[in-house]
Design an enzyme around this catalytic site. Structure first.
Site, PDB file in Angstrom:
ATOM      1  N   VAL A  39       5.231   0.878 -10.469  1.00 26.03           N
ATOM      2  CA  VAL A  39       4.875   0.748 -11.125  1.00 26.03           C
ATOM      3  C   VAL A  39       5.249   2.552 -11.324  1.00 26.03           C
ATOM      4  O   VAL A  39       4.184   2.805 -12.377  1.00 26.03           O
ATOM      5  CB  VAL A  39       4.319   1.250  -9.861  1.00 26.03           C
ATOM      6  N   ASP A  69      14.986   7.678 -11.765  1.00 25.58           N
ATOM      7  CA  ASP A  69      15.655   5.810 -10.232  1.00 25.58           C
ATOM      8  C   ASP A  69      17.103   6.637  -9.806  1.00 25.58           C
ATOM      9  O   ASP A  69      17.705   6.538 -10.199  1.00 25.58           O
ATOM     10  CB  ASP A  69      15.400   4.829 -10.273  1.00 25.58           C
ATOM     11  N   PHE A 126      -3.908   0.293  -8.967  1.00 25.96           N
ATOM     12  CA  PHE A 126      -4.002  -0.950  -8.663  1.00 25.96           C
ATOM     13  C   PHE A 126      -3.610  -1.538  -9.556  1.00 25.96           C
ATOM     14  O   PHE A 126      -4.380  -3.226  -9.488  1.00 25.96           O
ATOM     15  CB  PHE A 126      -6.066  -0.637  -8.722  1.00 25.96           C
ATOM     16  N   LEU A 127      -2.636  -1.159  -9.757  1.00 21.93           N
ATOM     17  CA  LEU A 127      -2.206  -2.725 -11.023  1.00 21.93           C
ATOM     18  C   LEU A 127      -1.519  -4.255 -10.980  1.00 21.93           C
ATOM     19  O   LEU A 127      -0.830  -3.514  -9.816  1.00 21.93           O
ATOM     20  CB  LEU A 127      -1.294  -1.747 -12.417  1.00 21.93           C
ATOM     21  N   ARG A 128      -2.069  -5.040 -11.508  1.00 15.70           N
ATOM     22  CA  ARG A 128      -1.271  -6.224 -11.295  1.00 15.70           C
ATOM     23  C   ARG A 128      -0.541  -6.576 -11.312  1.00 15.70           C
ATOM     24  O   ARG A 128       0.134  -6.779 -12.832  1.00 15.70           O
ATOM     25  CB  ARG A 128      -2.687  -7.249 -11.837  1.00 15.70           C
ATOM     26  N   GLU A 129       1.115  -6.807 -11.371  1.00 15.12           N
ATOM     27  CA  GLU A 129       2.012  -7.591 -12.043  1.00 15.12           C
ATOM     28  C   GLU A 129       1.472  -8.085 -12.804  1.00 15.12           C
ATOM     29  O   GLU A 129       1.431  -9.144 -12.194  1.00 15.12           O
ATOM     30  CB  GLU A 129       3.175  -7.608 -10.570  1.00 15.12           C
ATOM     31  N   LYS A 146      -6.584   1.766  -0.812  1.00 16.17           N
ATOM     32  CA  LYS A 146      -5.490   0.546  -1.646  1.00 16.17           C
ATOM     33  C   LYS A 146      -5.439  -0.723  -0.575  1.00 16.17           C
ATOM     34  O   LYS A 146      -5.340  -1.870  -0.507  1.00 16.17           O
ATOM     35  CB  LYS A 146      -4.071   1.234  -1.396  1.00 16.17           C
ATOM     36  N   GLY A 170      -3.491 -22.152  -2.584  1.00 13.41           N
ATOM     37  CA  GLY A 170      -2.135 -22.772  -3.452  1.00 13.41           C
ATOM     38  C   GLY A 170      -1.020 -23.207  -2.036  1.00 13.41           C
ATOM     39  O   GLY A 170      -1.839 -23.154  -0.798  1.00 13.41           O
ATOM     40  N   CYS A 175       3.717  -6.347  -2.651  1.00  9.21           N
ATOM     41  CA  CYS A 175       2.201  -5.624  -1.986  1.00  9.21           C
ATOM     42  C   CYS A 175       1.430  -6.633  -0.951  1.00  9.21           C
ATOM     43  O   CYS A 175       1.092  -6.259   0.583  1.00  9.21           O
ATOM     44  CB  CYS A 175       1.511  -5.270  -3.272  1.00  9.21           C
TER      45      CYS A 175
HETATM   46  N1  LIG Z   1       3.744  -4.326  -7.778  1.00  7.81           N
HETATM   47  C1  LIG Z   1       2.881  -3.880  -7.589  1.00  7.81           C
HETATM   48  O1  LIG Z   1       2.335  -4.380  -7.826  1.00  7.81           O
HETATM   49  C2  LIG Z   1       2.587  -2.600  -7.022  1.00  7.81           C
HETATM   50  C3  LIG Z   1       1.034  -2.013  -7.060  1.00  7.81           C
HETATM   51  C4  LIG Z   1       0.393  -0.830  -6.362  1.00  7.81           C
HETATM   52  C5  LIG Z   1       1.491  -0.129  -5.763  1.00  7.81           C
HETATM   53  N2  LIG Z   1       2.486  -0.184  -5.585  1.00  7.81           N
HETATM   54  C6  LIG Z   1       2.758   0.158  -4.673  1.00  7.81           C
HETATM   55  O2  LIG Z   1       4.086   1.162  -4.811  1.00  7.81           O
HETATM   56  C7  LIG Z   1       5.252   1.446  -4.495  1.00  7.81           C
HETATM   57  C8  LIG Z   1       6.804   1.286  -5.806  1.00  7.81           C
HETATM   58  O3  LIG Z   1       6.189   0.025  -5.665  1.00  7.81           O
HETATM   59  P1  LIG Z   1       7.389  -1.087  -7.616  1.00  7.81           P
HETATM   60  O4  LIG Z   1       7.100  -2.418  -6.796  1.00  7.81           O
HETATM   61  O5  LIG Z   1       7.351  -0.062  -7.950  1.00  7.81           O
HETATM   62  O6  LIG Z   1       8.584  -0.905  -6.299  1.00  7.81           O
HETATM   63  P2  LIG Z   1       9.865  -1.172  -6.602  1.00  7.81           P
HETATM   64  O7  LIG Z   1      10.537  -1.708  -5.294  1.00  7.81           O
HETATM   65  O8  LIG Z   1      10.068  -2.301  -8.280  1.00  7.81           O
HETATM   66  O9  LIG Z   1      10.425   0.014  -7.825  1.00  7.81           O
HETATM   67  C9  LIG Z   1      10.474   0.899  -6.902  1.00  7.81           C
HETATM   68  C10 LIG Z   1      12.134   2.290  -7.464  1.00  7.81           C
HETATM   69  O10 LIG Z   1      12.162   3.421  -6.614  1.00  7.81           O
HETATM   70  C11 LIG Z   1      13.580   3.380  -6.573  1.00  7.81           C
HETATM   71  N3  LIG Z   1      14.005   4.383  -5.818  1.00  7.81           N
HETATM   72  C12 LIG Z   1      14.221   4.111  -4.193  1.00  7.81           C
HETATM   73  N4  LIG Z   1      14.241   5.776  -3.269  1.00  7.81           N
HETATM   74  C13 LIG Z   1      13.824   6.035  -4.786  1.00  7.81           C
HETATM   75  C14 LIG Z   1      14.567   7.954  -4.723  1.00  7.81           C
HETATM   76  N5  LIG Z   1      14.558   9.213  -3.502  1.00  7.81           N
HETATM   77  N6  LIG Z   1      14.227   8.592  -5.975  1.00  7.81           N
HETATM   78  C15 LIG Z   1      14.503   7.701  -6.532  1.00  7.81           C
HETATM   79  N7  LIG Z   1      13.810   6.578  -7.604  1.00  7.81           N
HETATM   80  C16 LIG Z   1      14.003   5.315  -5.346  1.00  7.81           C
HETATM   81  C17 LIG Z   1      13.795   1.993  -6.435  1.00  7.81           C
HETATM   82  O11 LIG Z   1      15.456   2.205  -6.862  1.00  7.81           O
HETATM   83  C18 LIG Z   1      13.240   0.905  -6.932  1.00  7.81           C
HETATM   84  O12 LIG Z   1      13.610   1.266  -8.564  1.00  7.81           O
HETATM   85  C19 LIG Z   1       5.392   0.119  -3.398  1.00  7.81           C
HETATM   86  O13 LIG Z   1       4.681   1.425  -2.393  1.00  7.81           O
HETATM   87  C20 LIG Z   1       3.908  -0.661  -3.492  1.00  7.81           C
HETATM   88  O14 LIG Z   1       3.547  -0.911  -2.133  1.00  7.81           O
HETATM   89  C21 LIG Z   1       3.103  -1.231  -6.091  1.00  7.81           C
END
Ligand SMILES: NC(=O)c1ccc[n+]([C@@H]2O[C@H](COP(=O)([O-])OP(=O)(O)OC[C@H]3O[C@@H](n4cnc5c(N)ncnc54)[C@H](O)[C@@H]3O)[C@@H](O)[C@H]2O)c1
Length: 430
Positions: free
Chosen positions: A28, A47, A168-171, A220, A274, A281
């Site tokens: 995200v 990060d 709302f993106l999809r991986e 969400k 499936g 998520c």
């Molecule tokens: N993955 C998805 O498809 C998706 C979609 C919508 C929303 N979300 C939400 O977005 C958020 C992030 O998801 P993601 O999939 O990107 O997670 P991710 O685990 O891929 O990335 C999170 C990043 O945050 C970093 N991090 C942790 N603590 C930190 C700090 N204090 N300072 C800076 N960086 C820090 C981690 O090292 C990691 O690289 C979550 O709350 C998730 O629920 C995810």
């Protein structure tokens, strides 16, 4: 101000470029940072995992996400900068996005530790010297911004407007979904902050919904629990069909999708059986909503059933394997990522299926995924697994093959190896 559009096309940005800091450069955060950089803003990314910063600085995205690496290399050191000196860039920033992980705790409650640690890292610069917006993009339970984050910041004397802006993106589709959103939701309580967010997103062609802080967060969870419900509903119907017998589940669902209300609708992939939903998520957000409901003295019935069905799905896949094989045979697991076009193996059904097979004494396991072999091997320490380097190698070495992830290249593989025993956990094989 000009900005590079998709495919390098230049697009005009009407508003002045903003300085933006993005904390957390995962799926995200990195997508948000690059998307906003592509729109002509100056974006700093940080990060807490320094190896991730180093990898990005070298022009490499550490996970598979189509379009993202090109975007990184177009914007790196032009409009997108990896930052190690957080204080300096936080001070310059007009908008600070919090995009860190929010995993589930043991009882399903959302763990906000990463959010607090990200906030702690910027608190010293939130001194009210200029108008700044802190945007919570991480998925957090309804009422978190209002009742936890805002009081936390003000107790520490930090001055900033705080909004939430669920993503709302999809991986597998992050880049396109971010650049072409169907909606932008902003939970906020201050008009000035809403205006700032409207301006930030003004060059995106999508409706902008300003809602209350709690509503923003709730939307969400509404989305993810709904998608999870569709999947568990489809899985339950496939189990019922199996108990009745002589029902072509694959055909039945594909014919269901011909209903005018579903045609050309990308929701179809959620209305299909499936071996259970996985990934980062849906499982954690569903658990979190169940926890929230119970905390407010409501016992959720539909959501609990959605969860129970999902938990039972790997078990039902394993039963199918056990019924047609013996523990001495070589079992091939086809697909390890939680969904095709992604190398994300977090909470993937493949891990649960392998775990259960190991419990049933299966010691001759082969696995193959077009992109996720390494990610899976480093995330799960299973013994007795041989990772194959090609689809054909897996098929040649296995007696029974379970299709666990519906990668397009697997669709007709059973025709090439008709003598193998096929277990189609995704109702996908031709
Ligand atoms: N993955 C998805 O498809 C998706 C979609 C919508 C929303 N979300 C939400 O977005 C958020 C992030 O998801 P993601 O999939 O990107 O997670 P991710 O685990 O891929 O990335 C999170 C990043 O945050 C970093 N991090 C942790 N603590 C930190 C700090 N204090 N300072 C800076 N960086 C820090 C981690 O090292 C990691 O690289 C979550 O709350 C998730 O629920 C995810």
């Amino acid at each position: 101000m000009e900005a590079l559009g998709v495919g390098g096309k230049r697009e005009k940005k009407e508003n002045a470029a903003l300085n933006i800091l993005v904390l957390g450069l995962g799926f995200v955060g990195l997508t948000t940072a690059l998307g906003l950089a592509e729109k002509g803003n100056i974006v700093y990314g940080f990060d807490s995992d320094t190896s991730r910063n180093d990898t990005l600085l070298a022009g490499t995205v550490p996970f598979l996400e189509p379009g993202l690496e090109d975007a990184l290399n177009r914007n790196l050191n032009e409009t997108f900068f990896i930052q190690y000196d957080l204080a300096e860039v936080a001070r310059k920033s007009d908008v600070i996005f919090i995009c860190v992980g929010t995993p589930a705790g043991v009882d399903g409650e959302t763990n906000l530790d990463y959010v607090y640690s990200a906030l702690d890292s910027i608190i010293p610069v939130l001194a009210g010297d200029k108008f700044r917006v802190v945007v919570i993009k991480s998925t957090v339970p309804p009422s978190t911004t209002r009742d936890k984050i805002i009081p936390y910041l003000s107790e520490k004397g930090a001055i900033a407007a705080v909004v939430n802006n669920p993503e709302f993106l999809r991986e597998g589709n992050c880049w396109n979904d971010f650049l072409y959103p169907d909606r932008i939701v902003c939970g906020a309580s201050q008009e000035e902050a809403i205006q700032a967010m409207r301006n930030l997103y003004s060059s995106f062609n999508a409706p902008f919904y300003a809602v209350s802080l709690n509503t923003g967060e709730f939307i969400k969870y509404l989305s993810n629990t709904f998608l999870a419900t569709l999947i568990s509903y489809s899985n339950e119907m496939s189990i019922i069909a199996g108990t009745i017998g002589d029902i072509a589940v694959r055909d039945a669902f594909r014919i269901l999708h011909k209903d005018k209300r579903w045609v050309d609708c990308s929701m179809q992939s959620y209305v299909y059986p499936g071996c259970g939903f996985g990934g980062y998520c849906l499982p954690k957000d569903l658990e979190s909503m169940i926890f929230q409901a119970k905390k407010h003295h409501y016992k959720p019935q539909i959501l609990q059933s959605v969860m129970d069905i999902n938990i039972s799905m790997p078990d039902s896949a394993v039963k199918k394997i056990i019924n047609t094989s013996s523990p001495q045979q070589a079992i091939g697991i086809l697909g390890l990522s939680f969904k095709p076009e992604s190398d994300d193996v977090r909470d993937t059904p493949a891990a649960k299926i392998i775990h259960l097979l190991r419990e049933h004494g299966y010691t001759n396991l082969k696995a193959y995924d077009p992109v996720a072999n390494d990610a899976f091997a480093s995330c799960y320490a299973f013994d007795h697994i041989e990772y194959c380097s090609s689809l054909d190698e897996l098929c040649n070495k296995s007696d029974t093959i379970a299709l666990v992830t519906a990668w397009p290249q697997f669709a007709a593989i059973n025709r090439k190896f008709p003598d193998k025993q096929w277990i189609d956990c995704r109702y996908y094989l031709e």
